[in-house]
Design a protein around this motif. Structure first.
Motif, PDB file in Angstrom:
ATOM      1  N   ILE A  64       0.836  -1.205   0.000  1.00 53.65           N
ATOM      2  CA  ILE A  64       0.000   0.000   0.000  1.00 53.65           C
ATOM      3  C   ILE A  64       0.868   1.252   0.000  1.00 53.65           C
ATOM      4  N   ARG A  65       1.937   1.222   0.776  1.00 50.39           N
ATOM      5  CA  ARG A  65       2.833   2.383   0.836  1.00 50.39           C
ATOM      6  C   ARG A  65       3.457   2.666  -0.520  1.00 50.39           C
ATOM      7  N   ARG A  66       3.890   1.603  -1.227  1.00 57.19           N
ATOM      8  CA  ARG A  66       4.484   1.786  -2.543  1.00 57.19           C
ATOM      9  C   ARG A  66       3.461   2.364  -3.530  1.00 57.19           C
ATOM     10  N   ALA A  67       2.222   1.870  -3.467  1.00 60.18           N
ATOM     11  CA  ALA A  67       1.175   2.388  -4.354  1.00 60.18           C
ATOM     12  C   ALA A  67       0.866   3.842  -4.040  1.00 60.18           C
ATOM     13  N   ALA A  68       0.881   4.207  -2.757  1.00 61.22           N
ATOM     14  CA  ALA A  68       0.629   5.590  -2.363  1.00 61.22           C
ATOM     15  C   ALA A  68       1.732   6.512  -2.862  1.00 61.22           C
ATOM     16  N   GLU A  69       2.968   6.021  -2.873  1.00 63.08           N
ATOM     17  CA  GLU A  69       4.088   6.826  -3.369  1.00 63.08           C
ATOM     18  C   GLU A  69       3.934   7.139  -4.850  1.00 63.08           C
ATOM     19  N   GLU A  70       3.245   6.274  -5.592  1.00 60.16           N
ATOM     20  CA  GLU A  70       2.993   6.518  -7.016  1.00 60.16           C
ATOM     21  C   GLU A  70       1.810   7.463  -7.242  1.00 60.16           C
ATOM     22  N   GLY A  71       1.090   7.827  -6.171  1.00 63.72           N
ATOM     23  CA  GLY A  71      -0.003   8.783  -6.294  1.00 63.72           C
ATOM     24  C   GLY A  71      -1.389   8.167  -6.301  1.00 63.72           C
ATOM     25  N   VAL A  90      -3.762   9.974 -11.416  1.00 61.45           N
ATOM     26  CA  VAL A  90      -2.392  10.375 -11.754  1.00 61.45           C
ATOM     27  C   VAL A  90      -2.082  10.043 -13.208  1.00 61.45           C
ATOM     28  N   TYR A  91      -2.285   8.788 -13.602  1.00 69.51           N
ATOM     29  CA  TYR A  91      -1.929   8.342 -14.946  1.00 69.51           C
ATOM     30  C   TYR A  91      -3.117   8.521 -15.893  1.00 69.51           C
ATOM     31  N   ARG A  92      -2.833   9.071 -17.073  1.00 67.63           N
ATOM     32  CA  ARG A  92      -3.873   9.279 -18.076  1.00 67.63           C
ATOM     33  C   ARG A  92      -4.393   7.950 -18.615  1.00 67.63           C
ATOM     34  N   ASP A  93      -3.504   7.014 -18.855  1.00 69.91           N
ATOM     35  CA  ASP A  93      -3.854   5.716 -19.411  1.00 69.91           C
ATOM     36  C   ASP A  93      -4.140   4.744 -18.265  1.00 69.91           C
ATOM     37  N   GLU A  94      -5.368   4.216 -18.197  1.00 70.72           N
ATOM     38  CA  GLU A  94      -5.748   3.331 -17.098  1.00 70.72           C
ATOM     39  C   GLU A  94      -5.008   2.003 -17.150  1.00 70.72           C
ATOM     40  N   PHE A  95      -4.713   1.490 -18.340  1.00 69.03           N
ATOM     41  CA  PHE A  95      -3.974   0.237 -18.426  1.00 69.03           C
ATOM     42  C   PHE A  95      -2.517   0.445 -18.005  1.00 69.03           C
ATOM     43  N   ARG A 105      -6.559   4.010   2.585  1.00 69.50           N
ATOM     44  CA  ARG A 105      -5.366   4.847   2.715  1.00 69.50           C
ATOM     45  C   ARG A 105      -5.351   5.882   1.601  1.00 69.50           C
ATOM     46  N   GLU A 106      -4.756   7.039   1.871  1.00 68.51           N
ATOM     47  CA  GLU A 106      -4.678   8.132   0.905  1.00 68.51           C
ATOM     48  C   GLU A 106      -6.081   8.533   0.424  1.00 68.51           C
ATOM     49  N   LYS A 107      -6.909   8.978   1.337  1.00 68.57           N
ATOM     50  CA  LYS A 107      -8.284   9.338   1.005  1.00 68.57           C
ATOM     51  C   LYS A 107      -8.327  10.502   0.019  1.00 68.57           C
ATOM     52  N   ALA A 108      -9.160  10.356  -1.012  1.00 70.90           N
ATOM     53  CA  ALA A 108      -9.300  11.419  -2.011  1.00 70.90           C
ATOM     54  C   ALA A 108     -10.235  12.525  -1.539  1.00 70.90           C
ATOM     55  N   ALA A 109     -11.119  12.226  -0.596  1.00 68.73           N
ATOM     56  CA  ALA A 109     -12.079  13.221  -0.108  1.00 68.73           C
ATOM     57  C   ALA A 109     -11.344  14.396   0.526  1.00 68.73           C
ATOM     58  N   LEU A 158      -3.954  15.842 -23.757  1.00 71.70           N
ATOM     59  CA  LEU A 158      -3.575  17.219 -23.433  1.00 71.70           C
ATOM     60  C   LEU A 158      -2.508  17.274 -22.344  1.00 71.70           C
ATOM     61  N   SER A 159      -2.633  16.451 -21.343  1.00 71.11           N
ATOM     62  CA  SER A 159      -1.660  16.450 -20.255  1.00 71.11           C
ATOM     63  C   SER A 159      -0.611  15.371 -20.485  1.00 71.11           C
ATOM     64  N   ARG A 160       0.421  15.377 -19.688  1.00 72.54           N
ATOM     65  CA  ARG A 160       1.401  14.302 -19.720  1.00 72.54           C
ATOM     66  C   ARG A 160       0.765  13.021 -19.205  1.00 72.54           C
ATOM     67  N   ASN A 161       1.393  11.879 -19.538  1.00 71.95           N
ATOM     68  CA  ASN A 161       0.820  10.612 -19.107  1.00 71.95           C
ATOM     69  C   ASN A 161       0.718  10.531 -17.583  1.00 71.95           C
ATOM     70  N   LYS A 162       1.684  11.101 -16.878  1.00 68.84           N
ATOM     71  CA  LYS A 162       1.643  11.116 -15.425  1.00 68.84           C
ATOM     72  C   LYS A 162       1.523  12.547 -14.933  1.00 68.84           C
ATOM     73  N   ARG A 163       0.428  12.837 -14.262  1.00 68.13           N
ATOM     74  CA  ARG A 163       0.204  14.153 -13.696  1.00 68.13           C
ATOM     75  C   ARG A 163       0.773  14.211 -12.274  1.00 68.13           C
ATOM     76  N   PRO A 164       0.881  15.409 -11.692  1.00 60.97           N
ATOM     77  CA  PRO A 164       1.344  15.493 -10.299  1.00 60.97           C
ATOM     78  C   PRO A 164       0.425  14.702  -9.370  1.00 60.97           C
ATOM     79  N   ALA A 165       0.993  14.143  -8.327  1.00 67.31           N
ATOM     80  CA  ALA A 165       0.207  13.359  -7.378  1.00 67.31           C
ATOM     81  C   ALA A 165      -0.847  14.239  -6.712  1.00 67.31           C
TER      82      ALA A 165
END
Length: 368
Positions: free
Chosen positions: A27-34, A56-61, A134-138, A341-348
């Motif tokens: 979970i911590r590693r996934a949170a670090e990726e945003g 974070v990532y434009r492409d879901e796959f 973890r890492e609540k979006a609300a 329009l945006s980069r594949n990875k946006r800011p976290a």
């Protein structure tokens, strides 16, 4: 092999005893990726289920591939994993992955079709309402800056007209499936020289919409909204979608019950609710052509109704398409494009971030 089976049993027992903490490093590693709204549980056949949300990532796959690489490293003895993509804690779709075959591809370079080790399906698991994600979006706010462009053909002495604006939208998640968005329209350039409620020389509030997204029995997804929205309407609406044939076909219906609303020259003009607009549609994905085709029957603001056919072919992340429709009052058609329009990875995501939308779409319409 017997040792591995014993390890899997111990893995499941430890997970039941300690809950999310057992997968804390993953979970911590996934949170670090945003990734947000992260939660893990033991699913069918003792395969772990990872619930997540990607903003974070434009492409879901691509996002799923990032998570899969993390899972493969942090769960070296696991044979299967289920990645459950969510939208504001509502499960949308699942990827069931055979990690044994995945390792053969990654480590040994063994060629294998995706259908042999990966299954895309409607969600079979529910994220518990009491789950401590973890890492609540609300409570995290996004300011999304969307460009707006309108092009028109004018008279013989003024053949080309353009209106350019930016549409800043502030959005946030509220509760499970609930969100709110406030959007303004800020004109940057305009040579549309006729009086029109659509084009103004000053900034204005464009939309204020409260939304609720939910999953109904039978994997039917329901989207409800209320507020003021373009073009100059206020009221209520909803849309229901059902995916069929392994998510290759979608049936949907949208309904809005609205009234007129306009703020102009320091005056608010509005009407009572009374207008019904709707859209019944069928969308299919033609895999050999990499094309999405939609047939719909629509009822419009001018109270006319009729059929419309749309098609868009995708070249990687660029889409080029066309559409045509007919009603009792009009025949129309046009072309449309969709570009990244945006980069594949946006800011976290954070308490506040400024981003561009993932894609920009533009359509040109010709009408009688």
């Amino acid at each position: 092999m017997k040792t591995i089976h014993i390890f899997v049993i111990l893995l499941a027992t430890a997970f039941q005893a300690s809950g999310v903490e057992f997968f804390d490093n993953l979970i911590r590693r996934a949170a670090e990726e945003g990734f947000e709204n992260l939660y893990m549980e033991r699913g069918e056949s003792k395969a772990p289920v990872l619930f997540y949300e990607n903003r974070v990532y434009r492409d879901e796959f691509y996002a799923a591939a990032v998570l899969l690489a993390i899972c493969e490293k942090e769960l070296p003895e696991a044979e299967h994993i289920i990645l459950c993509r969510c939208r504001n804690r509502v499960p949308l779709v699942e990827l069931a992955v055979d990690l044994t075959d995945y390792r053969r591809i990654v480590r040994d370079g063994e060629p294998m079709a995706a259908s042999e080790w990966l299954t895309l399906r409607s969600p079979r698991h529910k994220l518990p309402r009491e789950a401590e994600v973890r890492e609540k979006a609300a409570g995290r706010f996004d300011l999304i800056l969307t460009p707006g462009l309108s092009l028109y053909l004018g008279n013989y002495d003024d053949r080309f007209k353009a209106h350019l604006q930016v549409l800043p939208a502030l959005s946030t998640h509220l509760w499970r499936g609930g969100s709110i968005m406030v959007e303004a329209a800020v004109p940057l350039y305009s040579d549309v020289n006729y009086q029109s409620y659509r084009f103004k020389s000053y900034s204005q509030l464009n939309r204020v919409v409260l939304s609720q997204f939910m999953r109904l029995p039978g994997n039917v997804f329901l989207f409800l909204h209320a507020g003021a929205f373009y073009p100059n309407r206020w009221g209520f609406g909803g849309e229901a979608v059902k995916w069929l044939l392994h998510r290759q076909l979608a049936l949907g219906y949208r309904l809005e019950y609205t009234g007129f609303l306009l703020y102009f020259q320091n005056q608010l003009y509005y009407s009572q609710l009374g207008l019904i607009t709707s859209r019944a549609y069928l969308t299919t994905w033609l895999k050999p052509l990499n094309m999405e085709v939609t047939a719909s029957y629509n009822r419009y603001v001018m109270k006319d109704s009729g059929w419309m056919l749309e098609a868009m072919r995708f070249y990687r992340e660029t889409g080029i398409g066309a559409y045509a429709g007919v009603t009792q009052q009009d025949k129309f058609g046009g072309v449309k494009v969709r570009v990244a329009l945006s980069r594949n990875k946006r800011p976290a995501p954070s308490v506040f971030r400024i981003v561009l939308p993932n894609y920009y779409e533009y359509a040109y319409k010709a009408t009688t």
